[in-house]
Design a protein around this motif. Sequence first.
Motif, PDB file in Angstrom:
ATOM      1  N   PHE A  97       1.069  -1.319   0.026  1.00  0.00           N
ATOM      2  CA  PHE A  97      -0.120  -0.049   0.012  1.00  0.00           C
ATOM      3  C   PHE A  97       0.996   1.005   0.022  1.00  0.00           C
ATOM      4  CE2 PHE A  97      -2.902  -3.236   1.556  1.00  0.00           C
ATOM      5  CZ  PHE A  97      -4.119  -2.875   0.985  1.00  0.00           C
TER       6      PHE A  97
ATOM      7  N   VAL B  48      -5.241   6.618  -0.148  1.00  0.00           N
ATOM      8  CA  VAL B  48      -4.591   5.246  -0.252  1.00  0.00           C
ATOM      9  C   VAL B  48      -4.630   4.528  -1.725  1.00  0.00           C
ATOM     10  CG1 VAL B  48      -6.482   3.816   0.660  1.00  0.00           C
ATOM     11  CG2 VAL B  48      -4.011   3.239   1.065  1.00  0.00           C
ATOM     12  N   ARG B  49      -3.555   3.769  -2.053  1.00  0.00           N
ATOM     13  CA  ARG B  49      -3.326   3.230  -3.212  1.00  0.00           C
ATOM     14  C   ARG B  49      -3.072   1.869  -2.927  1.00  0.00           C
ATOM     15  NH1 ARG B  49      -6.343   6.925  -4.242  1.00  0.00           N
ATOM     16  NH2 ARG B  49      -6.195   8.303  -5.879  1.00  0.00           N
ATOM     17  N   TRP B  50      -3.346   0.863  -3.922  1.00  0.00           N
ATOM     18  CA  TRP B  50      -2.705  -0.540  -3.683  1.00  0.00           C
ATOM     19  C   TRP B  50      -2.186  -0.766  -4.914  1.00  0.00           C
ATOM     20  CZ3 TRP B  50      -6.164  -5.653  -3.147  1.00  0.00           C
ATOM     21  CH2 TRP B  50      -5.384  -6.558  -2.970  1.00  0.00           C
TER      22      TRP B  50
ATOM     23  N   PRO C 103      -9.134   2.816  -4.671  1.00  0.00           N
ATOM     24  CA  PRO C 103      -9.641   2.568  -3.268  1.00  0.00           C
ATOM     25  C   PRO C 103     -11.163   2.236  -3.733  1.00  0.00           C
ATOM     26  CG  PRO C 103      -8.936   4.850  -3.579  1.00  0.00           C
ATOM     27  CD  PRO C 103      -8.495   4.144  -4.663  1.00  0.00           C
TER      28      PRO C 103
ATOM     29  N   ILE D 227     -11.642  -0.763  -0.903  1.00  0.00           N
ATOM     30  CA  ILE D 227     -12.036  -0.294   0.124  1.00  0.00           C
ATOM     31  C   ILE D 227     -13.350  -0.950   0.658  1.00  0.00           C
ATOM     32  CG2 ILE D 227     -13.039   1.683   1.365  1.00  0.00           C
ATOM     33  CD1 ILE D 227     -10.311   2.311   1.294  1.00  0.00           C
TER      34      ILE D 227
ATOM     35  N   SER E 178     -13.169   5.179   7.231  1.00  0.00           N
ATOM     36  CA  SER E 178     -14.369   4.367   6.889  1.00  0.00           C
ATOM     37  C   SER E 178     -15.217   4.166   7.967  1.00  0.00           C
ATOM     38  CB  SER E 178     -13.808   3.142   6.282  1.00  0.00           C
ATOM     39  OG  SER E 178     -13.812   2.107   7.358  1.00  0.00           O
TER      40      SER E 178
END
Length: 608
Positions: A356, A378-380, A390, A394, A438
Amino acid sequence: MKPQRRKKQHKEPAHLLTDAMWHAREAVLITTMELDPPGPEIVYVNEGFCRMTGYARAEVIGETPRILHGPKTNRAQLDRLRHQLASGQPFDGETINYRKDGSEYVIEWYIVPLRDTAGEITHWMAIQRDITERKVLEEQLRYQVLHDPLTGLPNRILFMERLEHALSLANRKPRLNAVLFADLDDFKVVNDSLGHEAGDDLLTQVARRFRSNLRSEDTIARFGGDEFGILLEDVPTASYVANAAERIVDSLREAFLVKGRELAITCSLGIVLAASSRERPNELIRKADVAMYEAKREGKQRFARELMRKADIAMYGAKGGGKARYQMFDPDMNTRALKRFDFESDLKRGLERGEFVVYYQPKVSLATGNILGLEALVRWEHPELGLVPPSEFIPVAENSGVIVDIGRWVLQETCVQLRRWHDSHASESSLRASVNLSARQFRTPDLAGGIAGVLKETGLDPESLELEITETVVMDDAQATLGILETLKSLGVRLAIDDFGTGYSSLAYLKRFPVDTLKIDRLFVAGLDKSVEDEVIVAAMIGLARDLGLTVIPEGVETLEQLRRLRKAGCDVAQGYYFSRPLPLEAMTAMLRRNLLGGGPWTLQDTS
Ligand code: C2E
Ligand code: CA
Ligand code: CA
């Protein structure tokens, strides 16, 4: 003297046997042995026979046993019987016979040959037991095992039986079957707010509506909860199935009367077609389920768009339904469902392996062009799939709970980075960073404790951290939310309501919540250069924020035209691609450095 023992008058054994046979509970019947027409002749029946059949003895002696047969008597069995007896073999079986008054009864019977001293067969003896009662019980039991007690509909087991049968028929001649998976939308709300009794009542009524909209040869089963399976057998075309689906969805259109209240409910349908006998029942149901899930998802998006269109600043009032629709299965969905499945375990591993990364998007002052803050997004970096947005992971992380760990990591990472920026560029010590929380994360018990820990570790001024929580999350159970927000606020951090305009805000709560910022959802911003209505809505939101003493940040600003209208409406900070897309760490650091040298590379004024 020996006492004289007086011998009793005993019956002959043969007489005893006759007696016993006469009184036996079973029906006993002895016939001659002719098998050719007119068939055997009854020479003896016992009392049990008379009781069971209603015939007097004299009425049957000399008759053929055929007087007991009728339309439901098992003919194939009689053929087997004749065959067996012809070869001198005993026989047993089960069949339906008829009494003198014509009523049916079920018997279990066996037939043995009677032989003379030379071993020659002279007669046949049939012994019959009435098992009608047992059969009825068995039927009842079978019914209970195969049906849903609440609605009386078949249950999953019977559904599978029928589906298997329907598929096996496709063996002989081509045949199209359809499996539909129906799920009520927001049924939980009814159960939670009106109680289970009301929920049960509604389910029963829904079942009845569904049933009455199907052909008699179709099966509708309740799988449990608010899930139903529908089997349409031997349908002519796929469009026939689509029409049927529409009818089913439409059948719920009229409100239901439950406990004197009118209730509206909708359903989502997933459909899968099966033309081959090789399809596996479980697999079909799973596919229909996957398609149903897609229907819900699509429906939700459409519902959100609809809402967006109608949104007005008042935003009060009841939640309207309207996600009802249906969806045919296609193999792509399978890939998506599989992806969803793999994702869960991948997510955990990804976090452990450091896949991440945090991207940052600037929030820009419209007065000076300076970067006031950054939003951490955030990025994966998935080893096979590449950069995953996301929006794709997410929701999965949220469902599986991994979001809590991901969220903690993003917070930690962002705070550490912000601290470095503060240290390396003294004049940017007012730079803020915001982190998204979240729904799940927002409700974790020691959220505040964790945040306090990170702040302490990094030595950051709490004022420079902002937490973004979406409007839907904040307004869901507003009373409980108030407590959480107050605890967070007591840490000294700033709080923002994200995606404002997409949920249903209660003004009363909005006033009481200790929030600092409203972020106007980008869908309203997108409408700015197209619809006057959106311009009015955005202006009203900005006005509302000002009345409440809140900062307002429109997000998703993409064009100069949007920017111009936002400024006109009195907005002084904005975020969006117009200024910059979210950037990886190095690029963001470079942009901050340039920004130090006086404003960003963006134009703030209409030069035309
Ligand atoms: P959000 O909080 O509303 O974030 C803003 C989203 O809008 C970001 O998408 C951003 O890249 C995008 N965006 C910004 N400017 C523009 C624009 O001008 N045009 C368009 N079309 N889009 C723009 P992203 O990064 O894909 O994030 C999507 C959502 O994922 C976020 O929506 C947020 O709810 C969630 N998210 C992202 N990072 C995190 C995180 O670290 N934790 C949690 N819990 N949620 C996160
Ligand atoms: Ca956000
Ligand atoms: Ca947002």
